[in-house]
Design a protein around this motif. Structure first.
Motif, PDB file in Angstrom:
ATOM      1  N   ASP A 111       6.234 -19.867  -9.198  1.00 25.62           N
ATOM      2  CA  ASP A 111       4.845 -20.362  -8.332  1.00 25.62           C
ATOM      3  C   ASP A 111       4.350 -19.547  -7.329  1.00 25.62           C
ATOM      4  N   LEU A 112       5.433 -18.636  -6.932  1.00 25.51           N
ATOM      5  CA  LEU A 112       5.167 -17.812  -5.820  1.00 25.51           C
ATOM      6  C   LEU A 112       6.107 -16.602  -6.006  1.00 25.51           C
ATOM      7  N   LEU A 113       5.264 -15.451  -5.725  1.00 27.63           N
ATOM      8  CA  LEU A 113       5.868 -13.967  -5.695  1.00 27.63           C
ATOM      9  C   LEU A 113       5.974 -13.366  -4.038  1.00 27.63           C
ATOM     10  N   ALA A 114       7.194 -13.154  -3.914  1.00 38.25           N
ATOM     11  CA  ALA A 114       7.580 -12.779  -2.330  1.00 38.25           C
ATOM     12  C   ALA A 114       7.599 -11.130  -2.428  1.00 38.25           C
ATOM     13  N   LEU A 115       6.881 -10.453  -1.676  1.00 41.80           N
ATOM     14  CA  LEU A 115       7.121  -8.936  -1.590  1.00 41.80           C
ATOM     15  C   LEU A 115       7.843  -8.449  -0.330  1.00 41.80           C
ATOM     16  N   PRO A 116       8.272  -7.241  -0.358  1.00 43.82           N
ATOM     17  CA  PRO A 116       9.063  -6.700   1.061  1.00 43.82           C
ATOM     18  C   PRO A 116       7.993  -6.297   2.081  1.00 43.82           C
ATOM     19  N   GLU A 117       8.440  -6.066   3.099  1.00 42.45           N
ATOM     20  CA  GLU A 117       7.542  -5.346   4.207  1.00 42.45           C
ATOM     21  C   GLU A 117       6.970  -3.895   3.555  1.00 42.45           C
ATOM     22  N   ALA A 118       5.859  -3.747   4.110  1.00 49.44           N
ATOM     23  CA  ALA A 118       5.246  -2.262   3.786  1.00 49.44           C
ATOM     24  C   ALA A 118       5.232  -2.066   2.256  1.00 49.44           C
ATOM     25  N   SER A 119       5.027  -3.267   1.474  1.00 50.43           N
ATOM     26  CA  SER A 119       4.800  -3.272   0.184  1.00 50.43           C
ATOM     27  C   SER A 119       3.628  -2.219  -0.366  1.00 50.43           C
ATOM     28  N   GLY A 120       2.423  -2.446   0.801  1.00 47.47           N
ATOM     29  CA  GLY A 120       1.293  -1.773   0.338  1.00 47.47           C
ATOM     30  C   GLY A 120       1.367  -0.221   0.560  1.00 47.47           C
ATOM     31  N   MET A 121       2.172   0.049   1.580  1.00 53.31           N
ATOM     32  CA  MET A 121       2.551   1.465   1.692  1.00 53.31           C
ATOM     33  C   MET A 121       3.455   1.829   2.679  1.00 53.31           C
ATOM     34  N   VAL A 122       4.409   2.766   2.362  1.00 52.42           N
ATOM     35  CA  VAL A 122       5.459   3.234   3.260  1.00 52.42           C
ATOM     36  C   VAL A 122       5.148   4.857   3.508  1.00 52.42           C
ATOM     37  N   ASN A 123       4.558   4.986   4.652  1.00 50.76           N
ATOM     38  CA  ASN A 123       4.286   6.328   4.968  1.00 50.76           C
ATOM     39  C   ASN A 123       4.313   6.665   6.765  1.00 50.76           C
ATOM     40  N   LYS A 124       5.420   7.160   6.886  1.00 50.74           N
ATOM     41  CA  LYS A 124       5.756   7.523   8.379  1.00 50.74           C
ATOM     42  C   LYS A 124       4.731   8.440   8.840  1.00 50.74           C
ATOM     43  N   ASP A 125       4.160   9.217   7.990  1.00 56.04           N
ATOM     44  CA  ASP A 125       3.185  10.345   8.591  1.00 56.04           C
ATOM     45  C   ASP A 125       1.954   9.673   9.091  1.00 56.04           C
ATOM     46  N   VAL A 126       1.635   9.334  10.328  1.00 51.10           N
ATOM     47  CA  VAL A 126       0.614   8.780  10.766  1.00 51.10           C
ATOM     48  C   VAL A 126      -0.955   9.291  10.482  1.00 51.10           C
ATOM     49  N   ALA A 127      -1.108  10.675  10.569  1.00 51.89           N
ATOM     50  CA  ALA A 127      -2.258  11.362  10.187  1.00 51.89           C
ATOM     51  C   ALA A 127      -2.487  11.184   8.599  1.00 51.89           C
ATOM     52  N   SER A 128      -1.680  11.381   7.792  1.00 55.21           N
ATOM     53  CA  SER A 128      -1.681  11.034   6.446  1.00 55.21           C
ATOM     54  C   SER A 128      -2.414   9.406   6.269  1.00 55.21           C
ATOM     55  N   ALA A 129      -1.457   8.912   6.769  1.00 57.68           N
ATOM     56  CA  ALA A 129      -1.589   7.255   6.517  1.00 57.68           C
ATOM     57  C   ALA A 129      -2.977   6.721   7.015  1.00 57.68           C
ATOM     58  N   ARG A 130      -3.609   7.457   8.199  1.00 64.96           N
ATOM     59  CA  ARG A 130      -4.950   7.085   8.772  1.00 64.96           C
ATOM     60  C   ARG A 130      -5.827   7.280   7.805  1.00 64.96           C
ATOM     61  N   LEU A 131      -5.798   8.243   6.827  1.00 60.64           N
ATOM     62  CA  LEU A 131      -6.850   8.494   5.786  1.00 60.64           C
ATOM     63  C   LEU A 131      -6.943   7.226   4.607  1.00 60.64           C
ATOM     64  N   SER A 132      -5.855   6.540   4.876  1.00 59.97           N
ATOM     65  CA  SER A 132      -5.782   5.415   3.682  1.00 59.97           C
ATOM     66  C   SER A 132      -5.935   4.015   4.339  1.00 59.97           C
ATOM     67  N   VAL A 133      -5.426   3.813   5.631  1.00 58.11           N
ATOM     68  CA  VAL A 133      -5.176   2.725   6.130  1.00 58.11           C
ATOM     69  C   VAL A 133      -6.656   1.988   6.643  1.00 58.11           C
ATOM     70  N   THR A 134      -6.949   0.772   6.270  1.00 55.07           N
ATOM     71  CA  THR A 134      -8.327   0.191   6.581  1.00 55.07           C
ATOM     72  C   THR A 134      -8.092  -1.171   7.049  1.00 55.07           C
ATOM     73  N   ASP A 135      -9.275  -1.842   7.029  1.00 47.62           N
ATOM     74  CA  ASP A 135      -8.994  -3.307   7.593  1.00 47.62           C
ATOM     75  C   ASP A 135      -8.896  -4.292   6.563  1.00 47.62           C
ATOM     76  N   GLU A 136      -8.680  -5.657   6.940  1.00 48.88           N
ATOM     77  CA  GLU A 136      -8.378  -6.482   5.899  1.00 48.88           C
ATOM     78  C   GLU A 136      -9.350  -6.847   4.914  1.00 48.88           C
ATOM     79  N   THR A 137     -10.548  -6.577   5.070  1.00 52.19           N
ATOM     80  CA  THR A 137     -11.541  -6.945   4.042  1.00 52.19           C
ATOM     81  C   THR A 137     -11.605  -5.708   3.099  1.00 52.19           C
ATOM     82  N   ARG A 138     -11.428  -4.593   3.586  1.00 52.62           N
ATOM     83  CA  ARG A 138     -11.511  -3.219   2.577  1.00 52.62           C
ATOM     84  C   ARG A 138     -10.309  -2.935   1.935  1.00 52.62           C
TER      85      ARG A 138
END
Length: 295
Positions: A47-74
Motif C-alpha cells: 500500500d505504501l513505499l517508505a524511502l530513507p532520508e536524502a533518497s533524492g540526493m546524497v551530496n555533501k559538496d554544497v557547490a555541486s549540489a546547488r547546481l541540481s537542487v531546485t524547489d518543490e515544483t521543479r
C-alpha cells in the motif's frame, strides 16, 4: 502542529514496503533506483513505499549540489515519485530530499507524503539539525547547509494519522509524544545515520520511540559507501508498538515488506496507558539546587 486531512476508511492493516538505499549524488541515478523499488513494492501488493532520508540526493559538496537542487515544483525526484505513485496507486513517503530554501540560501531537508493518485498529502521540513562533535571525528554542522523547519506535521491517511520526522529528530522525544497525543499510529523516521552513532544508538532510539508512544516506527535508512565519500549505518527497521522489531534489514540494500496490524496501537495503549497516565508537574531548578546545597 499542522494536520493534513484526506478521506479515511480507518483500515486495520497496511502492507508497507520499506527501502534501504545507498543514494547517489545525482537525481538521475536515484530516480532509477526508486523506479525499480516502486515496481517491486507494487508487485508485492504494498500500500505504501517508505524511502530513507536524502533518497533524492546524497551530496555533501554544497557547490555541486546547488547546481541540481531546485524547489518543490521543479524537483525531478519528487516529480518521478508522484508519477510512480499514480502509476501504481501506491502511497510513497519520500524520506527526504534537499530542496532550495525560501531565501535562496540554505537548503531545506524536505520530506513528503504522496497519495496513490500522485498528490502531495503532506510536507515536513526537518526541524532538528545534526550539529555535533563526535569523539575522534570532524565536527558536523548540518545547519551550515540546511535551514531548520519549524512545524511538526501529522498526516491523516486511510490508515489513520502518520507523524513525520527525519533522522536527528529521533533524539527529541517530545516531538513524537505530541504526535502520539494527536493520535498517530505510525511514526516515520527516515535516516542517514552516521556509522558511530548508528552502532551505538540507532536501534535503541527507535525502540524507545515506539514503546513510549505505543506507535509503529518505520525507519528507512541509507546504507553503505556513497559517491560523495560518506558512509552510512543502514539497519532500516520497523518496530511495533510493543517494541518488537518487525523488520531489521541489517546492511542489505533493497526492499522489506511487512503487514502492520494497526489495531495493535490501540491494544498497546490500553495495556500501558502512559498517554493517559501523564500528569502535569512543577519543576523549579533553582529551588532543587538550593535544597541540594543545604543538604
Amino acid at each position: 502542529m499542522t494536520t493534513t486531512t484526506v478521506a479515511t476508511n480507518d483500515h486495520a492493516t497496511i502492507r508497507l514496503a520499506m527501502a534501504q538505499m545507498c543514494s547517489s549524488n545525482t537525481h538521475v541515478r536515484n530516480i532509477e533506483i526508486v523506479t525499480s523499488l516502486a515496481a517491486e513494492a507494487h508487485a508485492a501488493g504494498a500500500d505504501l513505499l517508505a524511502l530513507p532520508e536524502a533518497s533524492g540526493m546524497v551530496n555533501k559538496d554544497v557547490a555541486s549540489a546547488r547546481l541540481s537542487v531546485t524547489d518543490e515544483t521543479r524537483d525531478p525526484f519528487l516529480a518521478a515519485c508522484r508519477e510512480l505513485a499514480a502509476k501504481y496507486g501506491l502511497w510513497i513517503h519520500t524520506g527526504s530530499t534537499p530542496l532550495a530554501g525560501a531565501d535562496g540560501g540554505r537548503f531545506s531537508n524536505a520530506s513528503h507524503l504522496i497519495d496513490g493518485s500522485g498528490v502531495f498529502v503532506a510536507r515536513y521540513d526537518k526541524i532538528h539539525l545534526f550539529d555535533v562533535d563526535l569523539p575522534g571525528e570532524i565536527s558536523r554542522r548540518e545547519s551550515d547547509r540546511y535551514a531548520p523547519g519549524g512545524e511538526a506535521v501529522l498526516a491523516d491517511t486511510p490508515w489513520g494519522p502518520f507523524g513525520m520526522s527525519v533522522c536527528y529528530d529521533v533524539r527529541f522525544p517530545h516531538l513524537y509524544r505530541d504526535y502520539a497525543h494527536a493520535g498517530a499510529r505510525i511514526l516515520f523516521i527516515p535516516s542517514a545515520f552516521a556509522m558511530s552513532t548508528g552502532e551505538a544508538h540507532w536501534a535503541t532510539l527507535l525502540r524507545a520511540r515506539a514503546i513510549e508512544n505505543g506507535c509503529y516506527v518505520v525507519a528507512a535508512a541509507q546504507c553503505g559507501h556513497h559517491d560523495d565519500g560518506r558512509e552510512t549505518w543502514g539497519q532500516s527497521m520497523i518496530v511495533d508498538p510493543w517494541g518488537t522489531v518487525v523488520e531489521d534489514m541489517g546492511k542489505r540494500i533493497g526492499l522489506a515488506v511487512a503487514d502492520l496490524d494497526l489495531s495493535l496501537v490501540l491494544k498497546t495503549r490500553r495495556s500501558i496507558p502512559s498517554l493517559v497516565n501523564e500528569r502535569d508537574y512543577s519543576f523549579e531548578p533553582d529551588a532543587t539546587n538550593r535544597r541540594r546545597q543545604t543538604a
